[in-house]
Design a protein around this motif. Structure first.
Motif, PDB file in Angstrom:
ATOM      1  N   UNK A 166     -13.715   1.926  -0.659  1.00 40.34           N
ATOM      2  CA  UNK A 166     -12.375   2.267  -0.158  1.00 40.34           C
ATOM      3  C   UNK A 166     -11.509   1.028  -0.351  1.00 40.34           C
ATOM      4  N   UNK A 167     -10.444   1.174  -1.132  1.00 40.05           N
ATOM      5  CA  UNK A 167      -9.528   0.047  -1.348  1.00 40.05           C
ATOM      6  C   UNK A 167      -8.244   0.346  -0.594  1.00 40.05           C
ATOM      7  N   UNK A 168      -7.892  -0.511   0.328  1.00 33.54           N
ATOM      8  CA  UNK A 168      -6.622  -0.306   1.037  1.00 33.54           C
ATOM      9  C   UNK A 168      -5.467  -0.773   0.154  1.00 33.54           C
ATOM     10  N   UNK A 169      -4.453   0.083   0.054  1.00 33.33           N
ATOM     11  CA  UNK A 169      -3.280  -0.260  -0.759  1.00 33.33           C
ATOM     12  C   UNK A 169      -2.483  -1.336  -0.028  1.00 33.33           C
ATOM     13  N   UNK A 170      -1.641  -2.036  -0.791  1.00 34.75           N
ATOM     14  CA  UNK A 170      -0.980  -3.195  -0.169  1.00 34.75           C
ATOM     15  C   UNK A 170       0.026  -2.776   0.905  1.00 34.75           C
ATOM     16  N   UNK A 171       0.454  -1.508   0.898  1.00 32.92           N
ATOM     17  CA  UNK A 171       1.246  -1.013   2.019  1.00 32.92           C
ATOM     18  C   UNK A 171       2.556  -1.732   2.243  1.00 32.92           C
TER      19      UNK A 171
END
Ligand code: AMP
Length: 516
Positions: A166-171
């Motif tokens: 799971x890669x969290x987007x930079x948001x």
């Protein structure tokens, strides 16, 4: 039954000579040499440790650690044990870690010793059972515990559709979202890139990759690492990017991957010459737009044409300039859709736009992620009814199929009801004498909704005047596109992946047009 575990695919590519060097560290006090056998044994021991915790398959294992070969082994061990890796940017602070841990509910958190004092309490409060430490000097409780475990391990069986990472987007707008990537997403993309970029077998002389990117992001973790492992190629491993040191190692390498800023910084080194690059086969750039000046300067100086590609956390790689012939690589474009990847350009109403015209980029393919972790509505919003993923990037196809990225749709400025694509204005500003680069953003404006402004960086030694730039733009583009104000600054704010942080520019100037 076939095991679709990505780790198995990577391990099958290890060379027969397991005592050959797989990774050589470049910036540890003494160079360290890790053989393929070390990778095999080290990942087995960590995977056995994870197995001993009796976690349900598919548990999340979060890691916020400095770059090291052991951190790479942790990633591979998580795949091997059938769990889901969750890489976290080392820059994240307590509030951010609290959000990720709360959202992903990892079973295990691995952090540095220096952060244990605050990461530990956050994790324990959220119900995480196991918190280990790992430092970049091969110390920490993770390795101490793993040392008690055997170095033989049978990889967990994974189905193609099982989650791997799971890669969290930079948001930069709203909450960061966890992009769920499966074993097949990563495997299919790695195999396509191996083919497209001409990775050379040992019989053809092999390849050596200089790895100088962070490993909490798609570029360093997937594109670079999978590329080298899948080809059984050695990596020269930099924990930190240092342009001088990287240039010094080029004669030993054949492949380098970087974000545009790395290329700019290497161009600042006098030692970067044709002779120094004579052994190199391929320079790849991505994660942010490569300026045409950098593309040209690199070719001029080294004789090599940088190959630019485009991708994102949710899709891994989507397009690439051709590997052969080198002359077919076009600066300013991100090349052609990769084999198996479908890419189309649509207008705001979802209708096709003619080639050459700008619209939203949508994609489909075995590389496209499964959705955002625990955000079914957000996931549904980002896919069309016929299941194309809306990338949020704005771009166009030219007549022979090359793709050009014009910007992010959320960067679109709407001023007085007119759409302004920042990239169009930036390209014009960048042509003015003395301009190194620029960023155009919209900020709240009482009359127009948003007003266009530009932030401009001069070339070394050049003196720029904001008002003169505004004047120079008038008459060259429609008035509503001309920046109402231009700020001259020494450099643009960028994140670690080299992306310009336009959100910071917007914040900084948000009151510009507001009545006092
Ligand atoms: P990330 O998910 O952090 O990898 O960011 C993905 C975004 O980076 C894409 O949606 C693009 O906006 C941008 N990007 C990646 N590669 C390129 C490229 N070669 N040129 C322009 N933008 C790029």
């Amino acid at each position: 039954m076939k095991n679709h575990n990505l780790f198995v695919t990577l391990r099958e590519a290890f060379p027969a000579e397991l005592d050959a060097v797989a990774v050589e560290t470049a910036d540890t006090p003494e160079p360290l040499h890790y053989t393929w056998r070390d990778l095999e044994r080290g990942t087995a021991m960590i995977a056995n440790l994870l197995d001993s915790l009796d976690l349900p398959a598919g548990s999340r294992i979060a890691a916020q650690v400095d770059k090291s070969v052991e951190a790479l082994m942790l990633y591979l061990a998580v795949l091997r044990a059938g769990h889901v890796y969750l890489p976290l940017n080392t820059a994240y602070q307590a509030g951010e870690i609290e959000y990720f841990v709360g959202n992903a509910e990892p079973a295990v958190v691995v952090c540095t010793k220096r952060n244990f004092g605050w990461v530990g309490p956050i994790a324990f409060a959220a119900g995480v059972q196991h918190v280990y430490t790992l430092d970049d000097d091969r110390s920490g409780s993770l390795l101490e515990r793993a040392a008690w475990h055997g170095d033989v391990h049978r990889p967990a069986v994974a189905q193609p559709d099982d989650l791997a990472v799971i890669v969290y987007t930079s948001g930069t707008t709203g909450r960061s979202k966890g992009a769920m990537l499966t074993h097949e997403n990563l495997r299919s993309n790695a195999l396509v890139l191996k083919d497209c970029w001409g990775w050379r077998s040992a019989a053809e002389g092999g390849d050596v990759l200089i790895h100088a990117l962070p490993i909490f992001h798609v570029h360093g973790l997937f594109v670079a690492i999978h590329g080298a492992l899948l080809n059984g190629s050695k990596m020269i491993w930099f924990a930190r990017f240092d342009p001088k040191a990287v240039v010094a190692r080029l004669p030993e390498a054949t492949v380098f991957m970087g974000v545009p800023t790395l290329y700019v910084r290497m161009l600042g080194e006098a030692a970067l010459t044709r002779a120094q690059c004579a052994h190199m086969r391929l320079f790849v750039s991505g994660s942010a737009p490569l300026l045409i000046e950098t593309f040209d300067a690199w070719r001029e100086r080294t004789g090599h044409t940088i190959l630019e590609r485009y991708g994102m956390s949710e899709t891994v790689m989507l397009t690439s300039n051709p590997y052969r012939p080198e002359s077919a690589r076009r600066g300013g474009t991100v090349g052609l859709p990769l084999p198996g990847v479908q890419l189309r350009v649509r207008d705001d109403k979802g209708q096709p736009v003619p080639s050459g015209e700008v619209g939203g980029i949508q994609v489909k393919g075995p590389n496209v992620f499964k959705g955002y972790w625990r955000m079914p509505e957000k996931t549904a919003d980002e896919f069309t009814d016929d299941l194309w993923f809306k990338t949020g990037d704005v771009g166009r196809f030219d007549a022979d199929g090359y793709v050009t990225i014009v910007g992010r749709s959320k960067d679109l400025v709407i001023t007085g009801g007119y759409n302004v694509y920042p990239a169009e204005v930036e390209a014009l500003i960048n042509e003015l004498p003395g301009v190194a680069e620029s960023a155009v953003v919209g900020v709240p404006h009482p009359d127009f909704g948003e007003g266009v402004i530009a932030v401009v960086v001069p070339r070394p030694g050049a003196a720029l005047d904001g008002a003169a730039i505004v004047a120079a733009m008038k008459g060259r583009i429609a008035n509503y596109k001309v920046p109402k104000q231009v700020f001259v600054v020494p450099e643009l704010p960028r994140n670690q992946m080299g992306k310009v942080q336009k959100n910071l520019l917007r914040e900084q100037h948000q009151r510009l047009f507001q009545p006092a």
